[in-house]
Design a protein around this motif. Sequence first.
Motif, PDB file in Angstrom:
ATOM      1  N   MET A   1      -7.758 -15.500 -49.492  1.00 14.69           N
ATOM      2  CA  MET A   1      -7.937 -16.149 -50.803  1.00 14.69           C
ATOM      3  C   MET A   1      -6.734 -17.040 -51.106  1.00 14.69           C
ATOM      4  O   MET A   1      -5.595 -16.627 -50.953  1.00 14.69           O
ATOM      5  N   LYS A   2      -7.006 -18.248 -51.511  1.00 16.24           N
ATOM      6  CA  LYS A   2      -5.926 -19.189 -51.795  1.00 16.24           C
ATOM      7  C   LYS A   2      -5.185 -18.798 -53.065  1.00 16.24           C
ATOM      8  O   LYS A   2      -5.783 -18.325 -54.035  1.00 16.24           O
ATOM      9  N   LYS A   3      -3.880 -18.981 -53.041  1.00 20.87           N
ATOM     10  CA  LYS A   3      -3.064 -18.726 -54.227  1.00 20.87           C
ATOM     11  C   LYS A   3      -2.733 -20.060 -54.899  1.00 20.87           C
ATOM     12  O   LYS A   3      -2.329 -21.010 -54.234  1.00 20.87           O
ATOM     13  N   ASN A   4      -2.932 -20.113 -56.209  1.00 19.77           N
ATOM     14  CA  ASN A   4      -2.622 -21.304 -56.992  1.00 19.77           C
ATOM     15  C   ASN A   4      -1.694 -20.949 -58.134  1.00 19.77           C
ATOM     16  O   ASN A   4      -1.896 -19.938 -58.821  1.00 19.77           O
ATOM     17  N   ILE A   5      -0.694 -21.780 -58.350  1.00 22.59           N
ATOM     18  CA  ILE A   5       0.164 -21.638 -59.527  1.00 22.59           C
ATOM     19  C   ILE A   5      -0.241 -22.691 -60.542  1.00 22.59           C
ATOM     20  O   ILE A   5      -0.313 -23.890 -60.234  1.00 22.59           O
ATOM     21  N   LEU A   6      -0.523 -22.224 -61.747  1.00 21.12           N
ATOM     22  CA  LEU A   6      -0.845 -23.114 -62.859  1.00 21.12           C
ATOM     23  C   LEU A   6       0.379 -23.185 -63.764  1.00 21.12           C
ATOM     24  O   LEU A   6       0.753 -22.199 -64.395  1.00 21.12           O
ATOM     25  N   TYR A   7       1.016 -24.351 -63.774  1.00 21.91           N
ATOM     26  CA  TYR A   7       2.201 -24.554 -64.614  1.00 21.91           C
ATOM     27  C   TYR A   7       1.735 -25.160 -65.939  1.00 21.91           C
ATOM     28  O   TYR A   7       1.046 -26.188 -65.954  1.00 21.91           O
ATOM     29  N   ILE A   8       2.124 -24.519 -67.037  1.00 17.82           N
ATOM     30  CA  ILE A   8       1.673 -24.950 -68.363  1.00 17.82           C
ATOM     31  C   ILE A   8       2.881 -25.456 -69.142  1.00 17.82           C
ATOM     32  O   ILE A   8       3.766 -24.679 -69.524  1.00 17.82           O
ATOM     33  N   ALA A  28       6.457 -26.883 -52.334  1.00 19.51           N
ATOM     34  CA  ALA A  28       6.200 -27.748 -51.180  1.00 19.51           C
ATOM     35  C   ALA A  28       7.123 -27.398 -50.018  1.00 19.51           C
ATOM     36  O   ALA A  28       6.721 -27.430 -48.848  1.00 19.51           O
ATOM     37  N   LYS A  29       8.351 -27.000 -50.340  1.00 17.10           N
ATOM     38  CA  LYS A  29       9.334 -26.675 -49.304  1.00 17.10           C
ATOM     39  C   LYS A  29       9.173 -25.265 -48.762  1.00 17.10           C
ATOM     40  O   LYS A  29       9.317 -25.036 -47.545  1.00 17.10           O
ATOM     41  N   ASN A  30       8.875 -24.300 -49.634  1.00 12.68           N
ATOM     42  CA  ASN A  30       8.908 -22.897 -49.250  1.00 12.68           C
ATOM     43  C   ASN A  30       7.547 -22.221 -49.142  1.00 12.68           C
ATOM     44  O   ASN A  30       7.419 -21.195 -48.457  1.00 12.68           O
ATOM     45  N   HIS A  31       6.547 -22.754 -49.831  1.00  4.68           N
ATOM     46  CA  HIS A  31       5.215 -22.125 -49.840  1.00  4.68           C
ATOM     47  C   HIS A  31       4.152 -23.224 -49.848  1.00  4.68           C
ATOM     48  O   HIS A  31       3.383 -23.356 -50.803  1.00  4.68           O
ATOM     49  N   ALA A  32       4.115 -23.975 -48.765  1.00  8.74           N
ATOM     50  CA  ALA A  32       3.221 -25.138 -48.713  1.00  8.74           C
ATOM     51  C   ALA A  32       1.747 -24.740 -48.800  1.00  8.74           C
ATOM     52  O   ALA A  32       0.890 -25.570 -49.121  1.00  8.74           O
ATOM     53  N   ASP A  33       1.448 -23.456 -48.535  1.00 10.13           N
ATOM     54  CA  ASP A  33       0.066 -22.987 -48.584  1.00 10.13           C
ATOM     55  C   ASP A  33      -0.372 -22.626 -49.997  1.00 10.13           C
ATOM     56  O   ASP A  33      -1.543 -22.331 -50.229  1.00 10.13           O
ATOM     57  N   VAL A  34       0.566 -22.615 -50.929  1.00  6.58           N
ATOM     58  CA  VAL A  34       0.259 -22.257 -52.318  1.00  6.58           C
ATOM     59  C   VAL A  34      -0.026 -23.533 -53.117  1.00  6.58           C
ATOM     60  O   VAL A  34       0.761 -24.481 -53.095  1.00  6.58           O
ATOM     61  N   GLY A  35      -1.142 -23.555 -53.805  1.00  9.78           N
ATOM     62  CA  GLY A  35      -1.494 -24.719 -54.608  1.00  9.78           C
ATOM     63  C   GLY A  35      -0.650 -24.806 -55.875  1.00  9.78           C
ATOM     64  O   GLY A  35      -0.199 -23.792 -56.401  1.00  9.78           O
ATOM     65  N   PHE A  36      -0.430 -26.014 -56.356  1.00 10.05           N
ATOM     66  CA  PHE A  36       0.313 -26.222 -57.604  1.00 10.05           C
ATOM     67  C   PHE A  36      -0.510 -27.136 -58.498  1.00 10.05           C
ATOM     68  O   PHE A  36      -0.884 -28.247 -58.103  1.00 10.05           O
ATOM     69  N   VAL A  37      -0.802 -26.657 -59.699  1.00 11.54           N
ATOM     70  CA  VAL A  37      -1.613 -27.417 -60.650  1.00 11.54           C
ATOM     71  C   VAL A  37      -0.849 -27.499 -61.963  1.00 11.54           C
ATOM     72  O   VAL A  37      -0.408 -26.478 -62.503  1.00 11.54           O
ATOM     73  N   ALA A 188      13.100 -18.548 -56.688  1.00 14.11           N
ATOM     74  CA  ALA A 188      12.932 -17.513 -55.657  1.00 14.11           C
ATOM     75  C   ALA A 188      12.529 -16.186 -56.300  1.00 14.11           C
ATOM     76  O   ALA A 188      11.689 -15.442 -55.757  1.00 14.11           O
ATOM     77  N   THR A 189      13.100 -15.893 -57.475  1.00 14.52           N
ATOM     78  CA  THR A 189      12.736 -14.670 -58.203  1.00 14.52           C
ATOM     79  C   THR A 189      11.278 -14.730 -58.650  1.00 14.52           C
ATOM     80  O   THR A 189      10.546 -13.736 -58.565  1.00 14.52           O
ATOM     81  N   ILE A 190      10.858 -15.901 -59.132  1.00 17.27           N
ATOM     82  CA  ILE A 190       9.460 -16.083 -59.539  1.00 17.27           C
ATOM     83  C   ILE A 190       8.531 -15.914 -58.336  1.00 17.27           C
ATOM     84  O   ILE A 190       7.489 -15.261 -58.412  1.00 17.27           O
ATOM     85  N   SER A 191       8.930 -16.486 -57.214  1.00 15.96           N
ATOM     86  CA  SER A 191       8.150 -16.356 -55.980  1.00 15.96           C
ATOM     87  C   SER A 191       7.992 -14.894 -55.583  1.00 15.96           C
ATOM     88  O   SER A 191       6.901 -14.462 -55.192  1.00 15.96           O
ATOM     89  N   ASP A 192       9.078 -14.121 -55.716  1.00 15.49           N
ATOM     90  CA  ASP A 192       9.009 -12.695 -55.398  1.00 15.49           C
ATOM     91  C   ASP A 192       8.078 -11.960 -56.360  1.00 15.49           C
ATOM     92  O   ASP A 192       7.314 -11.072 -55.952  1.00 15.49           O
ATOM     93  N   PHE A 193       8.155 -12.314 -57.650  1.00 21.11           N
ATOM     94  CA  PHE A 193       7.290 -11.673 -58.650  1.00 21.11           C
ATOM     95  C   PHE A 193       5.814 -11.922 -58.334  1.00 21.11           C
ATOM     96  O   PHE A 193       4.981 -11.012 -58.447  1.00 21.11           O
ATOM     97  N   PHE A 194       5.505 -13.142 -57.905  1.00 19.94           N
ATOM     98  CA  PHE A 194       4.125 -13.488 -57.540  1.00 19.94           C
ATOM     99  C   PHE A 194       3.759 -12.986 -56.137  1.00 19.94           C
ATOM    100  O   PHE A 194       2.598 -13.104 -55.730  1.00 19.94           O
ATOM    101  N   GLN A 195       4.759 -12.493 -55.402  1.00 17.16           N
ATOM    102  CA  GLN A 195       4.556 -12.042 -54.008  1.00 17.16           C
ATOM    103  C   GLN A 195       3.925 -13.143 -53.155  1.00 17.16           C
ATOM    104  O   GLN A 195       2.971 -12.905 -52.391  1.00 17.16           O
ATOM    105  N   LEU A 196       4.487 -14.339 -53.267  1.00 22.00           N
ATOM    106  CA  LEU A 196       3.928 -15.479 -52.534  1.00 22.00           C
ATOM    107  C   LEU A 196       4.103 -15.344 -51.042  1.00 22.00           C
ATOM    108  O   LEU A 196       3.301 -15.879 -50.272  1.00 22.00           O
ATOM    109  N   ASP A 197       5.126 -14.624 -50.590  1.00 16.78           N
ATOM    110  CA  ASP A 197       5.319 -14.456 -49.154  1.00 16.78           C
ATOM    111  C   ASP A 197       4.168 -13.684 -48.517  1.00 16.78           C
ATOM    112  O   ASP A 197       3.931 -13.794 -47.318  1.00 16.78           O
ATOM    113  N   ASN A 198       3.465 -12.920 -49.317  1.00 17.89           N
ATOM    114  CA  ASN A 198       2.333 -12.145 -48.798  1.00 17.89           C
ATOM    115  C   ASN A 198       1.145 -13.031 -48.437  1.00 17.89           C
ATOM    116  O   ASN A 198       0.170 -12.566 -47.863  1.00 17.89           O
TER     117      ASN A 198
END
Length: 200
Positions: A1-8, A28-37, A188-198
């Motif tokens: 399942m694709k992961k997307n971050i929605l920035y508000i 784009a640099k660290n999690h290119a597979d994660v969408g950004f909206v 990086a802390t936010i990335s860990d909270f979202f567990q984007l490395d998973n």
Amino acid sequence: MKKNILYIHGFNSSPLSLKAEQTRQYLAKNHADVGFVCPQLASTPAKAISQLEQLIESDSPNSQWYLIGSSLGGYFASYLEGKYHCLAVLVNPAITPYKLLHDYIGEQVNPYTEEVYQVTEEHIQQLQALEQAAPTIADKKKNNYLVMVQTGDEVLNYQQAVGKYQHCRLIVQEGGDHSFINFDKCLATISDFFQLDNSK
């Protein structure tokens, strides 16, 4: 399942804000597979929420959504967490924006888009309708939040956010301002909270 971050983004802001750009570049640099909206939100709260709901619902069967909300965007993210149970990072979030908006009734100009619009009493009523109860210590939804504030916030009283989200994960930084100085160092802390490395 694709992961997307929605920035508000916040009040009178845009996708071109510094924090939004820093988030985009970090992903784009660290999690290119994660969408950004990060949409340009409508100037009325009801239309802005409708935009955000349509974004999430249009792709929800195929995607997992994560929220980052700044200032008024944090208030919107709290509402969306309540509806969709997404993990949400709130950055110097507005807690009672319907009270603050009384000072902005009348003509406003968005400095990013140069849109000229009117803030009305109806906007205040729309914001009140979105208010969410504070997560309690027994409420599992407390684990859905990472709340980041800086004590030097000159626009919002950071203690309101600390009080409302006292049972959630909190980052309280001394000094700073409403823009959240050095936000990029927290990604990086936010990335860990979202567990984007998973997602790899």
